[in-house]
Scaffold this active site. Sequence first.
Site, PDB file in Angstrom:
ATOM      1  N   SER A  34      17.229  38.221  59.428  1.00 46.49           N
ATOM      2  CA  SER A  34      16.942  38.370  58.002  1.00 46.49           C
ATOM      3  C   SER A  34      18.134  38.975  57.279  1.00 46.49           C
ATOM      4  O   SER A  34      18.900  39.753  57.851  1.00 46.49           O
ATOM      5  CB  SER A  34      15.733  39.298  57.857  1.00 46.49           C
ATOM      6  OG  SER A  34      15.633  39.767  56.531  1.00 46.49           O
TER       7      SER A  34
ATOM      8  N   TYR B  13      11.248  47.914  60.295  1.00 46.80           N
ATOM      9  CA  TYR B  13      11.270  46.449  60.354  1.00 46.80           C
ATOM     10  C   TYR B  13      12.714  45.939  60.354  1.00 46.80           C
ATOM     11  O   TYR B  13      13.127  45.151  61.205  1.00 46.80           O
ATOM     12  CB  TYR B  13      10.500  45.863  59.158  1.00 46.80           C
ATOM     13  CG  TYR B  13      10.914  44.459  58.799  1.00 46.80           C
ATOM     14  CD1 TYR B  13      10.514  43.377  59.568  1.00 46.80           C
ATOM     15  CD2 TYR B  13      11.743  44.221  57.689  1.00 46.80           C
ATOM     16  CE1 TYR B  13      10.931  42.089  59.245  1.00 46.80           C
ATOM     17  CE2 TYR B  13      12.157  42.949  57.364  1.00 46.80           C
ATOM     18  CZ  TYR B  13      11.752  41.888  58.143  1.00 46.80           C
ATOM     19  OH  TYR B  13      12.170  40.621  57.842  1.00 46.80           O
TER      20      TYR B  13
ATOM     21  N   LYS C 115      15.203  43.975  63.294  1.00 48.87           N
ATOM     22  CA  LYS C 115      16.005  42.750  63.121  1.00 48.87           C
ATOM     23  C   LYS C 115      17.427  42.996  63.630  1.00 48.87           C
ATOM     24  O   LYS C 115      17.991  42.177  64.349  1.00 48.87           O
ATOM     25  CB  LYS C 115      16.035  42.318  61.647  1.00 48.87           C
ATOM     26  CG  LYS C 115      14.719  41.744  61.136  1.00 48.87           C
ATOM     27  CD  LYS C 115      14.390  40.412  61.786  1.00 48.87           C
ATOM     28  CE  LYS C 115      13.081  39.833  61.301  1.00 48.87           C
ATOM     29  NZ  LYS C 115      12.571  38.725  62.138  1.00 48.87           N
TER      30      LYS C 115
HETATM   31  C1  UD1 Z   1      11.427  41.159  51.880  1.00 51.23           C
HETATM   32  C2  UD1 Z   1      12.116  41.762  53.057  1.00 51.23           C
HETATM   33  C3  UD1 Z   1      12.935  40.688  53.759  1.00 51.23           C
HETATM   34  C4  UD1 Z   1      12.069  39.485  54.077  1.00 51.23           C
HETATM   35  C5  UD1 Z   1      11.431  38.977  52.785  1.00 51.23           C
HETATM   36  C6  UD1 Z   1      10.542  37.780  52.993  1.00 51.23           C
HETATM   37  C7  UD1 Z   1      13.401  43.891  53.137  1.00 51.23           C
HETATM   38  C8  UD1 Z   1      14.078  44.932  52.314  1.00 51.23           C
HETATM   39  N1  UD1 Z   1      12.921  42.839  52.501  1.00 51.23           N
HETATM   40  O1  UD1 Z   1      12.455  40.807  50.946  1.00 51.23           O
HETATM   41  O2  UD1 Z   1      13.496  41.188  54.922  1.00 51.23           O
HETATM   42  O3  UD1 Z   1      12.859  38.485  54.644  1.00 51.23           O
HETATM   43  O4  UD1 Z   1      10.678  40.032  52.228  1.00 51.23           O
HETATM   44  O5  UD1 Z   1       9.441  38.095  53.757  1.00 51.23           O
HETATM   45  O6  UD1 Z   1      13.337  44.032  54.306  1.00 51.23           O
HETATM   46  N2  UD1 Z   1       8.544  41.777  43.437  1.00 51.23           N
HETATM   47  C9  UD1 Z   1       7.871  42.078  42.242  1.00 51.23           C
HETATM   48  N3  UD1 Z   1       6.520  42.099  42.272  1.00 51.23           N
HETATM   49  C10 UD1 Z   1       5.785  41.826  43.406  1.00 51.23           C
HETATM   50  C11 UD1 Z   1       6.471  41.515  44.594  1.00 51.23           C
HETATM   51  C12 UD1 Z   1       7.850  41.516  44.578  1.00 51.23           C
HETATM   52  O7  UD1 Z   1       8.505  42.332  41.220  1.00 51.23           O
HETATM   53  O8  UD1 Z   1       4.565  41.883  43.353  1.00 51.23           O
HETATM   54  C13 UD1 Z   1      10.012  41.750  43.417  1.00 51.23           C
HETATM   55  C14 UD1 Z   1      10.608  42.783  44.359  1.00 51.23           C
HETATM   56  O9  UD1 Z   1      10.749  44.006  43.721  1.00 51.23           O
HETATM   57  C15 UD1 Z   1      11.941  42.115  44.702  1.00 51.23           C
HETATM   58  C16 UD1 Z   1      11.646  40.609  44.614  1.00 51.23           C
HETATM   59  O10 UD1 Z   1      10.442  40.491  43.866  1.00 51.23           O
HETATM   60  O11 UD1 Z   1      12.880  42.459  43.728  1.00 51.23           O
HETATM   61  C17 UD1 Z   1      11.456  39.964  45.964  1.00 51.23           C
HETATM   62  O12 UD1 Z   1      10.512  40.737  46.692  1.00 51.23           O
HETATM   63  P1  UD1 Z   1       9.883  40.227  48.067  1.00 51.23           P
HETATM   64  O13 UD1 Z   1       9.313  38.871  47.905  1.00 51.23           O
HETATM   65  O14 UD1 Z   1       8.979  41.290  48.580  1.00 51.23           O
HETATM   66  O15 UD1 Z   1      11.149  40.062  49.021  1.00 51.23           O
HETATM   67  P2  UD1 Z   1      12.286  41.103  49.409  1.00 51.23           P
HETATM   68  O16 UD1 Z   1      11.859  42.500  49.243  1.00 51.23           O
HETATM   69  O17 UD1 Z   1      13.544  40.663  48.753  1.00 51.23           O
END
Ligand code: UD1
Length: 347
Positions: free
Chosen positions: A127, A152, A156
């Site tokens: 990842s 987590y 990785k």
């Molecule tokens: C996370 C994991 C990554 C994994 C990926 C897919 C970390 C830090 N991150 O990435 O390893 O590969 O998930 O499973 O280990 N967001 C919102 N509202 C929400 C949900 C998310 O605004 O309800 C925003 C988050 O703040 C972020 C972006 O959307 O800025 C992406 O979030 P998310 O889909 O959870 O992925 P990551 O955190 O980038």
Amino acid sequence: MRKCVLVSGGAGFIGSHVTVELIEAGYDVIVADNLSNCDMTCFEGVKKITGKDDIPFFKMDFCDPVATELLFTTHQIDAVIHFSGFKAVGESVAEPLKYYRNNLESFINVIESARCHGCENILFSSSATVYGIPEKLPVTEETPRQSATSPYGNTKQMCEDILRDSVKAYPEIKGIALRYFNPIGAHPSALIGELPNGIPNNLVPFITQTAIGRRECLSVFGDDYPTPDGTCQRDFIDIVDLAKAHVFAVRRMLDGKMKKEYEIYNIGTGKPLSVMELIVGFEKANNLKLNYKFAPRREGDVPAIWADPTLANKELGWKAERKTEDTLAAAWAWEKHLAEDSRSSRE
Ligand code: UD1
């Protein structure tokens, strides 16, 4: 002779899409999964998409060394793609030992059995989390890894190291780690997709569940980041594109094309998209309005990260191709398919 690929964790979101692409590329596939974080919905979908009713499936846990040995003793496996692992960042902070035990033990068992039974090729699903908060963007494979911010993420990094050290010590095996950016979307058939347990942590499942009415309102975590629109930027990669990258990587291994015994590739589009851009893109692609509000930053979020995928483009011959609007339409079609399915099972 047809080559056989074992997909550990093959009933999950990424594993099921990879299984489809492998079968369509002409490989025999064995799927094994302990179903701890999914059910058989996607595996059944894989059978429908590929028209193959006889894909071997084993409900088993790779943390069990005896079961792992048995699988490798009773099957001729040419390559293994290892997905089996827990993946919720927050849960890993609350229950680190669960993550270390599961994610490390299962991979160690897989490597051990593979090397003892003539399975030379091991592909690990890593990842972009290993890059932490990168100093320079986009990140290449040479960008230094940062210390992990969650157990987590640490698993990785540790699994990458276990693979790197193993292929160095045991000449009978070689390895590839694919570092995924943010996989999103669903198969265009809408027969397989993401099935989060409970309240989704990831952005796109939360968006689709809000759009369908299962969640009231999407919270956008943070609008004051140092990015063009203040929301985080990510490299959202279509799940089918991502799945195809595995076929290219497996082929490279099986065809003896690797240049080193251990290779790492970034699997992303190379184009950043902000959370707000994704929301607007979802609304446009599906001609609907999403209920969302701005909320405080989520702890541990990286302000911006995206890939330089040049190495994968050049060495694997793979490139992300799907348009974001098609990806977001597929994600929505999958959510609607799930809603219809649960309605008809209630009837
Ligand atoms: C996370 C994991 C990554 C994994 C990926 C897919 C970390 C830090 N991150 O990435 O390893 O590969 O998930 O499973 O280990 N967001 C919102 N509202 C929400 C949900 C998310 O605004 O309800 C925003 C988050 O703040 C972020 C972006 O959307 O800025 C992406 O979030 P998310 O889909 O959870 O992925 P990551 O955190 O980038």
